[in-house]
Design a protein around this motif. Structure first.
Motif, PDB file in Angstrom:
ATOM      1  N   GLN A   1       0.840  -1.190   0.000  1.00 21.35           N
ATOM      2  CA  GLN A   1       0.000   0.000   0.000  1.00 21.35           C
ATOM      3  C   GLN A   1       0.879   1.245   0.000  1.00 21.35           C
ATOM      4  OE1 GLN A   1      -3.315  -0.160  -0.137  1.00 21.35           O
ATOM      5  NE2 GLN A   1      -3.642   2.046  -0.169  1.00 21.35           N
ATOM      6  N   VAL A   2       0.501   2.230  -0.812  1.00 23.64           N
ATOM      7  CA  VAL A   2       1.205   3.502  -0.910  1.00 23.64           C
ATOM      8  C   VAL A   2       0.216   4.614  -0.605  1.00 23.64           C
ATOM      9  CG1 VAL A   2       2.426   5.106  -2.419  1.00 23.64           C
ATOM     10  CG2 VAL A   2       2.889   2.649  -2.564  1.00 23.64           C
ATOM     11  N   GLN A   3       0.631   5.534   0.249  1.00 29.56           N
ATOM     12  CA  GLN A   3      -0.168   6.711   0.548  1.00 29.56           C
ATOM     13  C   GLN A   3       0.497   7.938  -0.059  1.00 29.56           C
ATOM     14  OE1 GLN A   3       0.847   4.657   3.452  1.00 29.56           O
ATOM     15  NE2 GLN A   3      -0.855   3.414   2.719  1.00 29.56           N
ATOM     16  N   LEU A   4      -0.297   8.789  -0.696  1.00 33.46           N
ATOM     17  CA  LEU A   4       0.197   9.989  -1.356  1.00 33.46           C
ATOM     18  C   LEU A   4      -0.547  11.195  -0.800  1.00 33.46           C
ATOM     19  CD1 LEU A   4       0.179   8.630  -5.018  1.00 33.46           C
ATOM     20  CD2 LEU A   4       2.129   8.729  -3.453  1.00 33.46           C
ATOM     21  N   VAL A   5       0.203  12.179  -0.317  1.00 39.28           N
ATOM     22  CA  VAL A   5      -0.377  13.382   0.268  1.00 39.28           C
ATOM     23  C   VAL A   5       0.145  14.591  -0.483  1.00 39.28           C
ATOM     24  CG1 VAL A   5      -0.669  14.772   2.343  1.00 39.28           C
ATOM     25  CG2 VAL A   5      -0.555  12.281   2.525  1.00 39.28           C
TER      26      VAL A   5
END
Length: 121
Positions: A1-5
């Motif tokens: 899982q990758v989170q992008l902000v």
């Protein structure tokens, strides 16, 4: 899982500049290729630019010479410097990672929530 902000969106007059940032976290092994898309009201989503882990870049014709994509791998951060902004650049800009093909600005596996860029004339 990758989170992008994402951050850096806002309102600017035509001819002005903005810099967008995208901080990646999670399984960053999936962030070899990262890039930006945008979607204007009533328009389809379009690819803006991409950059791979070696620094190779791809730009949409509409932004060539005005936008610059870059990355800081140590900080897991992607940037988009936008100069000479035009009203037609007004859109929601999305950070993306895990492109199916880095040189083709189509699909990706991970997406940010988007940040609004508004350019007034």
């Amino acid at each position: 899982q990758v989170q992008l902000v994402e951050s850096g969106g806002g309102s600017v007059q035509a001819g002005g500049s903005l810099r967008l940032s995208c901080a990646a976290s999670g399984y960053t092994h999936s962030t070899y290729c990262m890039g930006w898309f945008r979607q204007a009201p009533g328009k389809e989503r379009e690819g803006v630019a991409s950059i791979d882990g070696d620094g190779t870049t791809v730009y949409a014709d509409s932004v060539k010479g005005r936008f610059t994509i870059s990355r800081d791998n140590a900080k897991n951060t992607l940037y988009l410097r936008m100069n000479s902004l035009k009203p037609e650049d007004t859109a929601i800009y999305y950070c993306a990672a895990g492109f199916y093909e880095c040189r083709v600005l189509l699909g990706a596996n991970y997406w940010g929530q988007g940040t609004q860029v508004t350019v007034s004339s």
